[in-house]
Design an enzyme around this catalytic site. Structure first.
Site, mmCIF file in Angstrom:
data_model
loop_
_atom_site.group_PDB
_atom_site.id
_atom_site.type_symbol
_atom_site.label_atom_id
_atom_site.label_comp_id
_atom_site.label_asym_id
_atom_site.label_seq_id
_atom_site.Cartn_x
_atom_site.Cartn_y
_atom_site.Cartn_z
ATOM 1 N N SER A 19 -22.150 -17.283 -19.967
ATOM 2 C CA SER A 19 -20.779 -18.153 -19.689
ATOM 3 C C SER A 19 -20.147 -18.842 -20.938
ATOM 4 O O SER A 19 -19.105 -19.239 -20.834
ATOM 5 C CB SER A 19 -20.857 -19.075 -18.550
ATOM 6 O OG SER A 19 -20.809 -18.396 -17.322
ATOM 7 N N LYS B 297 -15.199 -28.936 -20.822
ATOM 8 C CA LYS B 297 -15.075 -28.157 -19.976
ATOM 9 C C LYS B 297 -15.087 -29.211 -18.740
ATOM 10 O O LYS B 297 -16.059 -30.151 -18.664
ATOM 11 C CB LYS B 297 -16.397 -27.326 -19.781
ATOM 12 C CG LYS B 297 -16.294 -26.134 -18.627
ATOM 13 C CD LYS B 297 -17.600 -25.332 -18.815
ATOM 14 C CE LYS B 297 -17.825 -24.288 -17.833
ATOM 15 N NZ LYS B 297 -18.777 -23.398 -17.963
ATOM 16 N N SER C 130 -17.865 -18.244 -17.234
ATOM 17 C CA SER C 130 -17.059 -19.304 -16.522
ATOM 18 C C SER C 130 -16.278 -20.183 -17.613
ATOM 19 O O SER C 130 -15.464 -20.845 -17.266
ATOM 20 C CB SER C 130 -17.933 -20.118 -15.576
ATOM 21 O OG SER C 130 -18.888 -20.843 -16.406
#
Length: 493
Positions: free
Chosen positions: A180, A78, A156
């Protein structure tokens, strides 16, 4: 797509050790899948050169008999994790071109375990969002489709979820501030676990809300989550919130035996207007755990109804403090100034250009609730509510409850653009997940079925602090009973 990419971490680990293929061959298959998945917009920074060097090193370790479980496994990282010499922008224009001179603790631990990073992954800007539509790179598209509609992969960690669901890598890192990891995992039919706050180091992860953020793995199944979580965990003296406690062998805990365990069903999670499909999924999951030998009890978490408002005071308050460092002075984007502009104009123009609308909204909310005259009315009151929410969980676990079963999301993946215009509607996606972050507990989402449109739905299990092994085993039993094996059609390649 190569059959290698259909494998789980556990399957690939065993195949690598047997010599069925090399780590280099597996990395090449992953990189080819990444290239083919460009329509999904999940990967945003190419690290193919790093991946090939790491794969060669992994092959050497395997040949020498020194191969940890993650050795040779291709993963996505990420964009919130700082990776040395690689763009680490938190999907924000204000960090354009930022290449750290250091490695986050979590990514370093994974590399020390032999993991192969095939790319950096898209996300909501500064992890603020539930649909991956706030990214400076543009939105990610869910590999699952209905009637040719582009759907959100959640947020997210939407890029991480989409990458794993699309079989471009075998696993990915995510972060979870209010759901998330778990919400995008549910939207894409994969597994995601948020460990206890302090279990994984936050050092080198771009901060959103420091008392809530926690890293975790996003994988194809529960066993893979156990394998990857063990590699990510451990005490870090560089992080003052990191817990100095041993990391158990999480995979060894996966016996599937939950006889005698007590599973709580919280009445407050039965929301008004809850979809019948979600209600049925929850009931079916409850029945499966009961059939596996668990005792089912009704429980009450009375302050749950205050969780979302408390979260959306505390998280923006911490964000406004954390994001104050982005000013155009030391790193990242700096606005062009006109004659006569001073330091104040530089700050204002840089932040106006660099921060997206959702980040600006949360910074403004956070600054407001921390301001003189409102600090006690909002922030301190939210902190007191947070303490009550944690006490609710403590009281329930004190009665002998081992885990709590809830839905993971109030719906399946929704159409891109549908909710982004209404921030409150978007925030409601976190209704089942934010309590876990506020209380610092571990939570896991497992795919549990398909809705009437053929989209995946997830169930969430919440565990006791530091009892991730027990939580993973309960999730393993649930996963085994469900037998979820649906996959998205391979439309993007």
């Amino acid at each position: 797509m190569s059959d290698k990419m259909n494998m789980t971490i556990a399957q690939a680990r065993d195949a690598l050790r047997k010599g069925d293929f090399s780590a280099v061959e597996l990395a090449e298959a992953s990189l080819a899948a990444v290239t083919a998945s460009k329509p999904l917009n999940a990967f945003v920074h190419d690290t193919s050169d790093i991946a090939m060097n790491q794969a060669k090193a992994a092959d050497a370790r395997i040949k020498a008999g020194d191969a940890p479980d993650m050795c040779g496994i291709p993963i996505g990282m990420k964009d919130l994790f700082c990776t040395k010499g690689v763009n680490s922008q938190a999907a924000s224009a204000i960090l354009d071109g930022f290449k750290p001179e250091y490695e986050s603790t979590v990514s370093q631990k994974l590399f020390d375990n032999g993991a192969v990073m095939v790319g950096k992954l898209n996300m909501d800007e500064f992890a603020m969002g539930s649909s991956n539509e706030t990214s400076t790179y543009g939105n990610v598209i869910n590999p699952w489709k209905v009637d040719d509609q582009d759907l959100t992969p959640g947020g997210s960690s939407g890029g991480s979820a989409a990458a794993v669901a699309a079989n471009t890598c075998l696993a990915a890192t995510g972060t979870d501030t209010g759901g998330s990891i778990r919400q995008p995992a549910a939207f894409t039919g994969i597994t995601g676990i948020k460990p206890t706050y302090g279990r994984c180091s936050r050092w080198g992860i771009v901060a959103f809300a420091s008392s809530l953020d926690q890293a975790g793995p996003m994988t194809k199944d529960v066993r893979d989550a156990a394998i990857m979580l063990e590699a990510m965990c451990g005490y870090d003296p560089k992080d003052s919130t990191s817990a100095d406690i041993p990391v158990p062998n999480f995979e060894a805990a996966l016996t599937g035996d939950i006889k005698g365990k007590t599973i709580g069903i919280p009445k407050e999670y039965r929301m008004d207007g809850m979809a019948d499909e979600i209600e049925k999924l929850w009931a079916d999951g409850t029945a499966m755990l009961k059939d596996a030998g668990a005792k089912i009890v009704d429980i009450s978490l009375p302050h749950t109804k205050y969780a979302l408002p408390a979260y959306y005071v505390i998280a923006p308050a911490e964000a406004s403090s954390n994001l104050a460092r982005y000013d155009g002075v030391r790193f990242g984007h700096r606005a062009k100034l006109e004659a006569g502009d001073g330091i104040t104009e530089m700050y204002e123009k840089t932040r106006a250009e660099g921060f997206g609308a959702e980040v600006q909204r949360r910074v403004m909310v956070g600054t407001y609730v921390l301001s003189a005259g409102f600090y006690d009315a909002y922030y301190n009151r939210a902190r007191r509510v947070r303490a009550l929410i944690k006490k609710d969980f403590d009281d329930v676990f004190a009665t002998g409850v081992d885990a709590i079963l809830t839905p993971a999301t109030p719906s399946s993946a929704f159409e891109l653009g549908k909710e982004v215009a209404d921030p409150v509607e978007m925030y409601l996606n976190d209704v089942f997940t934010v309590t876990v972050n506020l209380a610092g507990l571990p939570g896991i989402s497992v795919p549990a079925g398909l809705d009437s449109k053929g989209l995946p739905l997830g169930l969430q299990l919440i565990g006791k602090p530091w009892e991730e092994g027990d939580l993973l085993n309960t999730a393993f039993a649930l996963e085994t009973a469900i037998g979820f094996d649906a996959k998205p059609t391979h439309w993007w390649a």
